[in-house]
Design an enzyme around this catalytic site. Structure first.
Site, short mmCIF file in Angstrom:
data_model
loop_
_atom_site.label_atom_id
_atom_site.label_comp_id
_atom_site.label_asym_id
_atom_site.label_seq_id
_atom_site.Cartn_x
_atom_site.Cartn_y
_atom_site.Cartn_z
N GLY A 210 12.92 9.16 74.79
CA GLY A 210 13.03 10.35 73.97
C GLY A 210 13.32 10.05 72.53
O GLY A 210 13.45 10.94 71.71
N CYS A 211 13.45 8.77 72.17
CA CYS A 211 13.70 8.40 70.78
C CYS A 211 13.20 6.99 70.55
O CYS A 211 12.76 6.32 71.47
CB CYS A 211 15.19 8.52 70.44
SG CYS A 211 16.21 7.32 71.31
N GLY A 212 13.34 6.51 69.31
CA GLY A 212 12.74 5.25 68.95
C GLY A 212 13.40 4.03 69.56
O GLY A 212 12.85 2.94 69.49
#
Length: 273
Positions: A109-111
């Site tokens: 859901g994120c880098g």
């Protein structure tokens, strides 16, 4: 199936003077799978709009591709369970794709989700020190308000982030929205590249705090200035300093702070001690 960007929901609003029925617009959030050559690299929860921009921006900011010419085919497939962004890349991108696949196993859901070592969290970033962009104080002071005027989904739902491209003297010339701040920036980067805008000719503006992932995406896009309405983290600032990025934060209410490489913003003499 076509996913709507928002849906109506009925509820009861409880206030000091009593309770009454309400009907609110809520932003939709769906799984978006990034599929390369038939294999899923990552799955993010995102707003179901501007998916091609999102997918291309994600591929660029994660280093899977470095240009549009490396994409042989692309399609968006909307399904009952979510959306697939399907890429077929040139054969010479297989090594980069394999490297990112090793580091991003499973839904993310994120880098930084999905990596498997501390070293990968501090991946080497491009140095954008040589970008000669200059902004005026007025450019930066007006950035947040100009972006706020280009957030129709937020106006409807009060629940989304935005990222915008600020061109000196012209204001926000392009913007994208999403329930996720990382997704909004990926969508913006993808949209810019698709229409031929050089990220180095302007600043990226975001409606959130500045975390490590946003600075990483800024550097990967080749942009040298990032402006946020909220605070940076200490680690994000260190990355910006090392990559040559001008980091401006708390850009709201007619002012802003600059924490790294301030030479790209022209101040009047009376503004600096």
């Amino acid at each position: 199936m076509v996913w709507a960007r928002s849906v109506s929901a009925r509820g009861v609003s409880v206030q000091g003077e009593g309770a009454y029925p309400v009907c609110r617009a809520l932003p939709e959030e769906v799984p978006v799978a990034m599929v390369f050559g038939g294999a899923t690299l990552a799955v993010m929860m995102a707003s179901p709009g501007d998916i091609e921009d999102f997918a291309i921006g994600f591929a660029l900011s994660e280093g899977v591709i470095s240009g549009l010419d490396q994409i042989e085919e692309f399609e968006v497939a909307e399904q009952a369970q979510g959306i697939e962004a399907r890429f077929w890349l040139r054969a010479d991108r297989s090594a980069a794709l394999a490297a990112r696949r090793r580091f991003m196993a499973g839904p993310v859901g994120c880098g930084l989700c999905g990596i498997d070592s501390l070293e990968q969290a501090g991946r080497e970033l491009p140095d954008v020190s040589g970008v000669a962009l200059r902004l005026t104080r007025a450019d930066v002071m007006g950035a947040a308000d100009a972006l706020r005027a280009q957030q129709p989904l937020h106006d409807q739902t009060r629940a989304t982030h935005a990222a915008g491209f600020l061109r000196p003297g012209a204001g926000i010339v392009l913007a994208r929205e999403d329930v996720g701040r990382h997704n909004a920036l990926d969508k913006l980067i993808g949209a810019m590249v698709r229409q031929g805008d050089d990220p180095g000719t302007g600043a990226l503006v975001v409606t959130s705090r500045l975390s490590v992932e946003l600075v990483q995406k800024c550097a990967m896009a080749g942009s040298a200035v990032i402006i946020a309405v909220s605070a940076p983290t200490a680690h994000a600032l260190r990355l910006a300093e090392g990559a040559g990025i001008t980091l401006a934060a708390f850009a709201r209410g007619g002012g802003f702070d600059v924490y790294s490489h301030p030479h790209r913003i022209r101040f009047e003499v009376s503004d600096v001690a």
